[in-house]
Motif scaffolding. Structure first.
Motif, short mmCIF file in Angstrom:
data_model
loop_
_atom_site.label_atom_id
_atom_site.label_comp_id
_atom_site.label_asym_id
_atom_site.label_seq_id
_atom_site.Cartn_x
_atom_site.Cartn_y
_atom_site.Cartn_z
N MET A 1 0.85 -1.17 0.00
CA MET A 1 0.00 0.00 0.00
C MET A 1 0.89 1.23 0.00
O MET A 1 1.77 1.37 0.84
CB MET A 1 -0.88 -0.04 1.26
CG MET A 1 -2.06 0.89 1.19
SD MET A 1 -3.14 0.78 2.66
CE MET A 1 -3.99 -0.74 2.40
N SER A 2 0.68 2.16 -0.90
CA SER A 2 1.50 3.37 -0.96
C SER A 2 1.09 4.34 0.13
O SER A 2 0.04 4.21 0.74
CB SER A 2 1.33 4.04 -2.33
OG SER A 2 0.06 4.66 -2.41
N ALA A 3 1.94 5.36 0.37
CA ALA A 3 1.65 6.36 1.40
C ALA A 3 0.34 7.06 1.10
O ALA A 3 -0.42 7.41 1.99
CB ALA A 3 2.79 7.37 1.50
N THR A 9 -5.93 6.58 10.41
CA THR A 9 -6.89 6.50 11.50
C THR A 9 -6.84 7.77 12.31
O THR A 9 -5.81 8.45 12.37
CB THR A 9 -6.60 5.29 12.41
OG1 THR A 9 -5.28 5.42 12.96
CG2 THR A 9 -6.71 3.98 11.66
N CYS A 10 -7.96 8.09 12.94
CA CYS A 10 -8.05 9.23 13.83
C CYS A 10 -8.57 8.75 15.17
O CYS A 10 -9.49 7.92 15.22
CB CYS A 10 -9.02 10.28 13.28
SG CYS A 10 -8.50 11.06 11.75
N ARG A 11 -7.98 9.26 16.24
CA ARG A 11 -8.43 8.92 17.59
C ARG A 11 -8.10 10.07 18.52
O ARG A 11 -7.23 10.90 18.21
CB ARG A 11 -7.78 7.63 18.08
CG ARG A 11 -6.26 7.74 18.24
CD ARG A 11 -5.66 6.46 18.79
NE ARG A 11 -4.21 6.53 18.83
CZ ARG A 11 -3.51 7.12 19.80
NH1 ARG A 11 -4.12 7.70 20.81
NH2 ARG A 11 -2.18 7.12 19.76
N GLN A 65 -0.89 7.14 10.51
CA GLN A 65 -0.81 6.31 9.31
C GLN A 65 0.33 5.33 9.53
O GLN A 65 1.44 5.75 9.85
CB GLN A 65 -0.55 7.19 8.09
CG GLN A 65 -0.82 6.52 6.78
CD GLN A 65 -0.84 7.53 5.65
OE1 GLN A 65 0.05 8.37 5.55
NE2 GLN A 65 -1.85 7.44 4.81
N ASP A 66 0.04 4.05 9.38
CA ASP A 66 1.03 3.01 9.62
C ASP A 66 1.68 3.16 11.00
O ASP A 66 2.89 3.00 11.15
CB ASP A 66 2.10 3.02 8.53
CG ASP A 66 1.54 2.67 7.16
OD1 ASP A 66 0.59 1.85 7.11
OD2 ASP A 66 2.04 3.20 6.15
#
Length: 185
Positions: A1-3, A9-11, A65-66
Motif C-alpha cells: 500500500m502506498s503512502a 486512522t483518527c483517535r 498512518q502506519d
C-alpha cells in the motif's frame, strides 16, 4: 500500500501520546514561526504538562498512518449554540509536510464533524489564515461556508496583560485566580 493509499486512522490523544504530539506541535510551530519555535523538548513538556492536562479544556484528535503520527486537530466544544446544542470549535489543524495532499486534512475534518454530531453540536466552526491558500482551497472544496460577517479579534502579549489589569471602574475583580486552581488533581 502506498503512502497515498495507506489507511489513516483518527483517535483522541491521551497522555501516552505526549512525545508524538510534542513532535507534531514542534513541527507546526516551525512551520509557522521558523527558528522562533520552542525547542522540541520544551514543546513536549508543554504538551504533557498543559495541553494533555485535565484542566486544559481542549482535546486533540490525532491522525496516524502506519502507526506514525501525521497530524492533529485541537478542538473544544463550547456553549451556547443554537437550539440548545454545542458548537465544536477547531483551534488548529495540522498535517506533516510529507502527509499533505493525501486527504489527511479532510479526514481529520470529517472525524471532527462526526464528533460534533455525537456530542449534539449544531455546528463546526474554525478560522483560517488568509495567507494559507492550500488550506483555504481544501475548505472551499469540501463545501465549508465562509462567514464574511464574522470578524476575528485578539488580545495578546502586553496588550492582553494591560487589558486584564485595567478597569473602567464599573467592574471589580477579586484578587487571585478567577477560575479553579490549575494544579487541581
Amino acid at each position: 500500500m502506498s503512502a497515498a493509499t495507506a489507511l489513516m486512522t483518527c483517535r483522541l490523544a491521551t497522555a501516552a501520546d505526549a512525545d508524538a504530539l510534542g513532535a507534531l506541535f514542534h513541527e507546526n510551530a516551525r512551520h509557522y514561526f521558523g527558528d522562533k519555535a520552542p525547542a522540541l523538548e520544551a514543546m513536549t513538556a508543554h504538551v504533557r504538562d498543559d495541553v494533555l492536562a485535565p484542566h486544559a479544556n481542549v482535546e486533540i484528535l490525532l491522525a496516524e498512518q502506519d502507526g506514525r503520527a501525521i497530524g492533529f486537530a485541537s478542538f473544544a466544544v463550547v456553549h451556547p449554540a443554537p437550539d440548545l446544542t454545542g458548537q465544536l470549535f477547531l483551534k488548529d489543524l495540522f498535517v506533516t509536510e510529507g502527509a499533505r495532499g493525501g486527504g489527511s486534512g479532510e479526514t481529520l475534518l470529517r472525524a471532527l464533524a462526526k464528533i460534533a454530531l455525537e456530542r449534539r453540536c449544531s455546528r463546526l466552526d474554525w478560522t483560517a489564515e488568509d495567507y494559507n491558500p492550500r488550506a483555504l482551497a481544501l475548505y472551499d472544496r469540501i463545501g465549508a461556508k465562509r462567514l464574511p460577517e464574522k470578524v476575528y479579534y485578539r488580545f495578546d502579549g502586553d496588550a492582553l496583560k494591560a487589558f486584564a489589569g485595567g478597569s473602567d471602574g464599573r467592574l471589580v475583580l477579586r484578587d487571585g485566580p478567577i477560575g479553579p486552581p490549575q494544579d487541581e488533581a
